[in-house]
Write a protein that holds these residues in place. Structure first.
Motif, mmCIF file in Angstrom:
data_model
loop_
_atom_site.group_PDB
_atom_site.id
_atom_site.type_symbol
_atom_site.label_atom_id
_atom_site.label_comp_id
_atom_site.label_asym_id
_atom_site.label_seq_id
_atom_site.Cartn_x
_atom_site.Cartn_y
_atom_site.Cartn_z
ATOM 1 N N PRO A 148 -5.920 22.834 -31.667
ATOM 2 C CA PRO A 148 -7.309 22.910 -31.199
ATOM 3 C C PRO A 148 -8.257 23.517 -32.224
ATOM 4 O O PRO A 148 -7.946 24.519 -32.860
ATOM 5 N N ASN A 149 -9.400 22.837 -32.387
ATOM 6 C CA ASN A 149 -10.504 23.323 -33.221
ATOM 7 C C ASN A 149 -10.183 23.409 -34.708
ATOM 8 O O ASN A 149 -10.903 24.050 -35.472
ATOM 9 N N VAL A 150 -9.110 22.746 -35.147
ATOM 10 C CA VAL A 150 -8.793 22.648 -36.575
ATOM 11 C C VAL A 150 -8.598 21.176 -36.901
ATOM 12 O O VAL A 150 -7.838 20.483 -36.219
ATOM 13 N N ALA A 151 -9.280 20.683 -37.937
ATOM 14 C CA ALA A 151 -9.141 19.287 -38.344
ATOM 15 C C ALA A 151 -8.669 19.231 -39.794
ATOM 16 O O ALA A 151 -9.380 19.642 -40.706
ATOM 17 N N LYS A 152 -7.443 18.736 -39.987
ATOM 18 C CA LYS A 152 -6.906 18.555 -41.330
ATOM 19 C C LYS A 152 -7.092 17.101 -41.744
ATOM 20 O O LYS A 152 -6.592 16.191 -41.086
ATOM 21 N N ILE A 153 -7.821 16.920 -42.848
ATOM 22 C CA ILE A 153 -8.178 15.573 -43.314
ATOM 23 C C ILE A 153 -7.747 15.402 -44.755
ATOM 24 O O ILE A 153 -7.931 16.301 -45.588
ATOM 25 N N GLU A 193 -12.920 23.807 -37.467
ATOM 26 C CA GLU A 193 -12.651 24.287 -38.824
ATOM 27 C C GLU A 193 -12.077 23.102 -39.582
ATOM 28 O O GLU A 193 -11.014 22.582 -39.223
ATOM 29 N N VAL A 194 -12.778 22.644 -40.594
ATOM 30 C CA VAL A 194 -12.382 21.426 -41.300
ATOM 31 C C VAL A 194 -11.678 21.784 -42.606
ATOM 32 O O VAL A 194 -12.227 22.497 -43.444
ATOM 33 N N ILE A 195 -10.467 21.287 -42.759
ATOM 34 C CA ILE A 195 -9.733 21.433 -44.026
ATOM 35 C C ILE A 195 -9.772 20.065 -44.690
ATOM 36 O O ILE A 195 -8.977 19.171 -44.381
ATOM 37 N N MET A 196 -10.767 19.895 -45.549
ATOM 38 C CA MET A 196 -11.021 18.603 -46.192
ATOM 39 C C MET A 196 -10.316 18.569 -47.547
ATOM 40 O O MET A 196 -10.558 19.419 -48.411
ATOM 41 N N THR A 197 -9.454 17.592 -47.712
ATOM 42 C CA THR A 197 -8.671 17.473 -48.940
ATOM 43 C C THR A 197 -8.912 16.117 -49.589
ATOM 44 O O THR A 197 -8.832 15.083 -48.921
ATOM 45 N N LYS A 198 -9.220 16.145 -50.878
ATOM 46 C CA LYS A 198 -9.357 14.903 -51.648
ATOM 47 C C LYS A 198 -8.635 15.101 -52.970
ATOM 48 O O LYS A 198 -8.866 16.066 -53.689
#
Length: 466
Positions: free
Chosen positions: A21-26, A61-66
């Motif tokens: 919940p409330n964490v988005a791993k991308i 909370e967005v953990i954006m990875t590129k």
């Protein structure tokens, strides 16, 4: 409404529910850094930056990875053509890419892994697949046996077609035509690394799987990450192969949701360097600001193919100009609370699989209504404060409207001309102090001849190109 996104695998819009919940791993597939970024890179970056912003607005909370692919056939060719080192080439283009992304107002990524810094994870994954007889050795590579994965093809719903790697990587030693390379053994003048199964370098597909597993993966969940994204051309074979590797190595599915942005076409043709119609972003940025390009590329839905042409770009800029002309009318005003109805309508549009067309039409309506009200009552402080708050909201959730209202209209003026303009403004200010209004008016006329409009505000003199 809750956030809905289009899942490329299910081929429908679904409600987004994160693994935790409330964490988005991308994880978004980044560029191969052998050349400058083009409009296709910009389209993908903007699409997933918008997703990043919308998720944040939904209190994730967005953990954006590129990632950066910094070892590849194209990079090796560049090394041979230029006599430059791998690090020289990749550092140059990583820095150029980051500068381009800054110009487009892309939010910083949380993690930016490089392939060359994650080789151990790739070797471990390949060794694991070899131990299960899912990967096997030939004279030129370690290959993944696609028939050992019962779910191969479930992502893209295809295994082989005329554009697949089966035709590109024809090799009589392969068990199956659709098998793909996990590790390519060293050739003459090749960049290579030591590994238990032989000197060589990783295949493209294994890089992303290994980096996701190292930097992002939930270990005891059905899915390793929430969202995997990239351009539509990556669905097959790249993402199909990534999913297969991860599934067979870890027993987990790679991503709960898969998202893909559409192509960029130049005057109707799919961008292709072989066709000679690929527009480098750096060239477009010489004539148009990054914000104008961002606004234009967001004007169509992220999943739609985008037909890029300068005529539409100019029309799009004029549309963005209207937001900045409104911003000029509320210059130096502090914000109050934003209009609840306006923000809810924007939020609802973007929560519907990031419907920017609808969001932009809502903004157009807000601009028109605000101007009408200011025309009737130009001194309405509460109205002005609300307008400022609305524009700040647009900035946060769409990444536009963030520039100074006057500096926005100064784009394209060289530094020498800017210095000359500032000097004339200072001379005008001094003349006004001395109550030499004739000289002040004469300087203003001179600025007008230079197509420069000046405006006296409580914060000082501001100017723009007419």
């Amino acid at each position: 409404m809750p956030l809905h996104i289009y899942d490329s695998v299910k081929k429908e819009k679904v409600e987004f529910n994160s693994i935790i919940p409330n964490v988005a791993k991308i994880y978004v597939c980044g560029p191969t850094v052998y050349d400058d970024s083009h409009l296709g890179h910009a389209r993908s970056a903007i699409a997933f930056d918008l997703l990043h912003r919308v998720l944040k607005a939904n209190d994730y909370e967005v953990i954006m990875t590129k990632n950066f692919t910094d070892i590849d056939d194209k990079i090796i060719k560049k090394m041979n053509d230029t006599n430059k080192s791998l690090e020289e080439i990749t550092t140059t283009y990583i820095n150029a890419y980051k500068a381009d992304m800054q110009a487009l107002n892309i939010l910083d990524n949380t993690i930016e892994p490089k392939a060359t810094e994650n080789l151990e994870g790739m070797k471990e994954m390949i060794s694991n697949l070899i131990s299960k007889d899912i990967a096997y050795k030939t004279s030129d590579s370690i290959y993944f046996d696609t028939l050992k994965d019962n779910s191969y093809g479930s992502l893209s719903h295809k295994i082989n077609d005329e554009n697949s790697q089966a035709r590109v990587e024809s090799n009589l030693e392969k068990r199956n035509p659709s098998d793909f390379a996990l590790w390519k053994f060293a050739k003459t003048n090749d960049v290579s690394f030591e590994a238990p199964f032989g000197l060589g370098r990783p295949g493209w597909h294994i890089e992303c799987s290994a980096m996701i597993e190292k930097h992002l993966a939930y270990k005891n969940e059905e899915f390793q990450i929430d969202i995997h994204g990239g351009g539509a051309d990556l669905l097959f074979p790249h993402h199909e192969n990534e999913a297969a590797q991860t599934r067979c190595s870890s027993g987990q599915n790679l991503a709960k949701y898969w998202m893909h942005n559409g192509f960029v076409n130049i005057d109707g043709e799919k961008m292709s360097k072989s066709l000679g119609n690929s527009f480098f972003l750096k060239d477009v940025l010489k004539s148009y600001s990054g914000e104008v390009i961002r606004f234009y590329l967001m004007s169509a839905h992220y999943r739609a193919n985008f037909n890029f042409n300068e005529e539409d770009l100019i029309a799009s800029k004029k549309r963005l100009d209207k937001l900045y002309r409104l911003k000029k009318r509320v210059y130096a005003v502090e914000p109050s609370d934003l209009n609840k109805k306006f923000s809810e309508e924007i939020f609802s549009a973007l929560n519907d699989d990031m419907n920017t067309s609808k969001a932009f039409s809502i903004i157009d309506e807000m601009i028109g209504n605000a101007n009408d009200k200011l025309d009737v009552n130009p001194k309405d402080k509460n109205l002005k404060k609300e307008i400022v708050a609305n524009i700040l909201f647009i900035n946060d959730i769409l990444g536009i409207g963030f520039n100074d209202a006057f500096e926005y209209f100064q784009f394209g003026i060289d530094e020498k001309t800017k210095t000359n303009i500032e000097q004339l403004i200072n001379e005008r200010n001094e003349a006004k102090k001395q109550k030499d209004f004739a000289s002040a008016d004469a300087i203003r006329d001179k600025l007008t001849e230079l197509e420069i409009s000046v405006m006296d505000t409580t914060s000082g003199v501001v100017w723009e190109k007419i």
